[in-house]
Design an enzyme around this catalytic site. Structure first.
Site, PDB file in Angstrom:
ATOM      1  N   GLY A  31       0.828  -1.205   0.000  1.00  0.00           N
ATOM      2  CA  GLY A  31       0.000   0.000   0.000  1.00  0.00           C
ATOM      3  C   GLY A  31       0.856   1.247   0.000  1.00  0.00           C
ATOM      4  N   ALA A  32       1.941   1.205   0.779  1.00  0.00           N
ATOM      5  CA  ALA A  32       2.850   2.347   0.867  1.00  0.00           C
ATOM      6  C   ALA A  32       4.152   1.878   1.505  1.00  0.00           C
ATOM      7  CB  ALA A  32       2.231   3.477   1.696  1.00  0.00           C
ATOM      8  N   MET A  33       5.205   2.686   1.343  1.00  0.00           N
ATOM      9  CA  MET A  33       6.515   2.380   1.931  1.00  0.00           C
ATOM     10  C   MET A  33       7.111   3.651   2.491  1.00  0.00           C
ATOM     11  SD  MET A  33       8.930   0.435   2.821  1.00  0.00           S
ATOM     12  CE  MET A  33      10.529   0.875   3.503  1.00  0.00           C
ATOM     13  N   GLU A  34       7.582   3.562   3.752  1.00  0.00           N
ATOM     14  CA  GLU A  34       7.944   4.743   4.526  1.00  0.00           C
ATOM     15  C   GLU A  34       9.372   5.205   4.328  1.00  0.00           C
ATOM     16  OE1 GLU A  34       8.743   1.128   7.271  1.00  0.00           O
ATOM     17  OE2 GLU A  34       7.274   1.712   5.759  1.00  0.00           O
ATOM     18  N   HIS A  71       5.973   6.480  10.840  1.00  0.00           N
ATOM     19  CA  HIS A  71       7.189   5.682  10.652  1.00  0.00           C
ATOM     20  C   HIS A  71       8.450   6.545  10.623  1.00  0.00           C
ATOM     21  CE1 HIS A  71       6.105   1.554  10.269  1.00  0.00           C
ATOM     22  NE2 HIS A  71       5.297   1.711   9.242  1.00  0.00           N
ATOM     23  N   GLU A  86       2.217   6.242   7.710  1.00  0.00           N
ATOM     24  CA  GLU A  86       3.536   6.365   7.077  1.00  0.00           C
ATOM     25  C   GLU A  86       4.342   7.523   7.652  1.00  0.00           C
ATOM     26  OE1 GLU A  86       4.440   3.923   5.344  1.00  0.00           O
ATOM     27  OE2 GLU A  86       2.453   3.037   5.207  1.00  0.00           O
TER      28      GLU A  86
END
Length: 849
Positions: free
Chosen positions: A230-233, A270, A267
């Site tokens: 979904g997403a990457m921090e 994070h 995110e």
């Protein structure tokens, strides 16, 4: 080095989850040259190393890289390895030198090329390039420009990020001067405005909450067209799949807006939990994901208090309980034995259970103390690695409570307890046992923060259950009870009749289930019926009852009798849980006793017609956030259950949508119900509406928010030929890889075995096309898990006996266990299939006033 020596050399490092400690990296200087047309890159990395133990071998992590040149330079000499060995299975690069590398500092230079990694950067002149830090210098050389990025603070290598492409963006600046940008596809910058507002506000909120400023000068949020997660921090450069970042007021659902806010807050969190303070090893992944999840709900609640987001956290909490009730669950702190298996622990244990335990601990310690402790933890371990025990130490210092002793079993052992509660005299007796959906009880034991209320929420008790058995005197919570004259039950009956209730695990703050004796259960049913309980507690009672029914600890008749008292429920979180329960019960009963399925559906329809009639199909100006959420879910449920009026209205409104994509007759929140109606009514001989949905998906101007919702319901058709056609569509070039997952989880129950047959036939193609990564687990969870017979479980085991991989092994075992649990539930219902159950279902299905 000959092949045998190579094999012997690499064998000593194979199977190890972590690199040896011969040398410690201090700084990476990375120069990449990209070829976007070929989807490749090459580059050079200079790694400042400190050799701490004399060695002839250096070992690095490496995946899908081609190494061309290697050189190690120290103050005394320069040397090249005699052998460079790449091992793809364990994802390591072994460099073997003829001479010993002495203790001290040096620079390892590696030239390499690949097909997917990402800080000096050469890119085509016309494109934009982003990385973790701002650009400090740019040089133009013909059609290529070289970008020099500012050196980053200390950070883990997995957080390095680079994005190259063409974007529009919107920007703002925090009160502390941090520039925040949201990068969107060209022409869609307005769709990034909502995420920008959330990101700016959460940066400011976290800075205050953690008493620590965001450490970088900028934060970019970037929507990319294809992204598995979904997403990457990535530090300072958060990458999202487009629909998790972009919000379209016309085409995004209310639920999507809410999710986008939570994901953005997650995110950004994070940047502190994960980036500034990084887990010591993947064993402690929950320190990243559990905390980011918990704090994202906290932040969303502060930004949008009208959403009452903590009540919706219950769905997350419930999913964690469901996963952790499996024999194939794992502890929060889980040993990692293979690099590829890391992907599988990004699951409901790390996220859902992790965040629920944090919420439980926060509730026990108190908000102010917990916040102070987290600030101390962040300050102490900034730009360092931390373990779970490090957090417990800080919390213990601040609170004076031995937190590690309290939490040890919760993080180091899998599972959680079910608390059995009964009355005896003036006391409540408690017994804990490990809950498992299989109906078996494990041997786990926990220190459990128990909360309970008697009759009113202001009359409560809190205590720790530290042993298997315990009891608590509650006579002081009941007015005018003479503890020496009669039992608690008798006095409750005498003083309050059936209206006094006892609720354990108030506000579902504890990560456990509760099983009441018959008397207490009957009182809670009456309390639900009288609307005497909070929405959170009504949710918890239903959620626990459903889980106990699945495990065989209570009958289906008992569960249906409880569901009946929710007949005039209008709270969103409670109705959402009720709807989910209805779906599962209909599916399992259609397998166990198909003859009563229609009557059961009618009972659930009767329950939902009350809120449906109040809400209607069209939004009302000024209505609550919850009504907008609820409208969509209630109509979807009625469409799934086959309610005639919903089907008739849905088909008519879908036709209006075909003529006018912006028609107010079918809002973003109600389109799903119309899609379900269309797909539930289509067949091989009645394809017109199905073809119309596909036409909408294929139109060049169809926005991604609409495409996502269409994919979610295409496979809900009961016709097996249509479903096979749709499954083939999912793996065609028309659907982006990342979007396949939307459709896999909505395959109609009628076609589950057809889908399984399709998966077996297509497995080699799927494996060749998508590899053994995270997408493969979704095929298994979406198609394998819904099966519900022991025979199918054995069939799945046989098929995958020679087809398993580290990346799917855990997921496969969980799915097979879930099949067997469902098979056992079917068996239990068939055993219960007597005149009383039939009479109850017929009675429940009768029209009500």
């Amino acid at each position: 080095m000959d092949q045998i020596k190579q094999q012997n050399m690499i064998q000593q490092f194979k199977g190890h989850t972590r690199l040896p400690n011969f040398a410690i990296p201090k700084r990476y200087d990375l120069h990449l040259n990209t070829d976007l047309s070929a989807s490749t890159f090459s580059g050079t990395v200079l790694i400042d190393l400190k050799v701490v133990e004399a060695t002839k071998v250096l070992v690095l992590n490496s995946l899908e890289l081609h190494v061309h040149e290697v050189c190690f330079t120290s103050s005394s000499n320069q040397c090249r390895p005699s052998d460079v060995i790449l091992d793809g299975e364990d994802e390591i690069l072994v460099l073997v030198f003829e001479e010993v590398l002495s203790v001290g500092e040096g620079v390892l230079r590696i030239e390499f090329s690949a097909a997917t990694f990402k800080i000096t950067l050469d890119v085509p002149q016309e494109l934009m390039a982003l990385s973790n830090m701002p650009i400090v210098e740019e040089k133009l050389n013909g059609k290529v420009k070289t970008l020099y990025f500012e050196e980053s603070p200390i950070m883990s290598t997995y957080l390095v990020g680079i994005v190259i492409g063409l974007f529009d963006y919107v920007e703002d600046t925090t009160a502390d001067g941090v520039k925040v940008r949201v990068y969107c596809p060209v022409g869609k910058s307005d769709k990034g405005q909502f995420a920008l507002e959330v990101a700016v506000k959460t940066l400011e909120l976290y800075t205050k909450y953690f008493s620590m400023c965001y450490p970088l000068p900028k934060l970019d949020l970037v929507a990319v067209p294809e992204f598995a997660a979904g997403a990457m921090e990535n530090y300072g450069l958060i990458v999202y799949r487009e629909n998790e970042l972009l919000y379209d007021p016309l085409h995004s659902t209310t639920a999507r807006k809410q999710r986008n806010a939570i994901v953005a807050a997650h995110e950004v969190a994070h940047q502190w939990f994960g980036n500034l303070v990084t887990m010591e090893w993947w064993t402690h992944l929950w320190l990243n994901e559990g905390f980011a999840t918990w704090v994202s709900y906290m932040a969303t609640d502060m930004l949008f208090p009208e959403w009452k987001i903590w009540t919706q956290f219950l769905d997350f909490y419930s999913d964690g309980l469901g996963m952790d009730a499996l024999e194939q669950s794992h502890p929060i702190e889980v040993e990692i034995h293979h690099a590829r298996s890391i992907e599988q622990i990004f699951d409901a244990i790390s996220y859902n259970k992790g965040s629920a335990l944090i919420r439980m601990l926060q509730s026990y310690l108190g908000d102010e103390l917990f916040q102070k402790s987290l600030s101390s933890y962040i300050k102490r371990y900034a730009e360092k690695n931390a373990k779970t025990e490090d957090l417990w130490v800080v919390l213990s210092e601040e609170s004076g409570i031995k937190v590690e002793s309290l939490m040890d079993a919760w993080t180091k052992a899998k599972g959680y307890p079910v608390i059995s509660v009964k009355t005896k005299g003036h006391t409540l007796e408690f017994q804990q046992a490990q809950f498992q959906s299989s109906g078996l009880h494990g041997d786990g034991q926990w220190i459990i923060p128990i909360t309970l209320a008697v009759g009113l929420y202001k009359k409560n008790k809190n205590f720790l259950l530290e042993t298997k058995f315990g009891e608590v005197d509650v006579s002081d919570l009941v007015h005018s009870i003479d503890g020496n004259s009669s039992s608690l039950n008798e006095k409750i009956e005498e003083q309050f009749g059936e209206h006094l209730w006892i609720k354990v695990n108030v506000d579902q703050s504890g990560f456990y289930r509760v099983k009441y004796d018959d008397n207490l259960e009957a009182r809670l049913r009456k309390a639900v019926e009288n609307n005497s309980l909070s929405a959170i507690d009504k949710f918890g009672i239903l959620d626990d009852a459903y889980a106990l029914c699945v495990s065989g600890e209570r009958s289906l008749s008992s569960l249906l009798s409880l569901i009946k008292v929710y007949k005039r429920e209008i709270d969103y979180v409670v109705l959402s849980k009720l709807i989910d329960t209805c779906y599962d019960v209909v599916e399992i009963v259609s397998e166990a006793i198909p003859d009563i399925t229609n009557e059961l559906k009618q009972f659930f329809i009767n329950l939902l017609l009350f809120p449906a009639e109040k809400l209607g199909w069209e939004a009302i100006p000024g209505e609550s956030h919850f009504n907008r959420l609820l409208r969509g879910e209630v109509l979807q449920a009625l469409a799934f259950l086959g309610q005639e009026g919903t089907h008739r209205e849905g088909l008519q409104r879908f036709q209006s949508f075909l003529y006018d994509r912006n028609t107010p007759l079918l809002s973003a929140d109600t389109r799903d119900a119309a899609y379900i109606v269309v797909m539930r009514n289509c067949s091989s001989s009645n394809r017109e509406s199905f073809e119309s949905i596909l036409d909408v998906y294929r139109e060049p101007n169809t926005v991604l928010q609409v495409k996502e919702r269409i994919l979610r319901w295409l496979a809900s058709c009961p016709d097996p030929n249509i479903v096979v056609e749709i499954l083939n569509f999912f793996v065609s070039e028309e659907v982006r890889d990342q979007d396949i997952i939307y459709g896999l989880y909505r395959i109609s129950f009628e076609c589950r075995e057809v889908a399984w047959k399709w998966l077996k036939e297509k497995w080699d193609m799927i494996l060749a096309r998508y590899g053994s990564g995270i997408l493969l687990t979704h095929f298994i969870m979406g198609i394998v898990t819904p099966l519900c017979s022991d025979g199918k479980a054995e069939e799945v085991e046989a098929f995958f006996a020679n087809r398993t991989y580290p990346s799917i092994a855990m997921t496969l075992k969980k799915s097979i266990e879930k099949i067997r649990i469902r098979a056992r539930w079917v068996h239990n219902i068939r055993e219960e299939h007597d005149s009383d159950l039939l009479h109850l279902v017929m009675q429940l299905a009768a029209p009500t006033n």
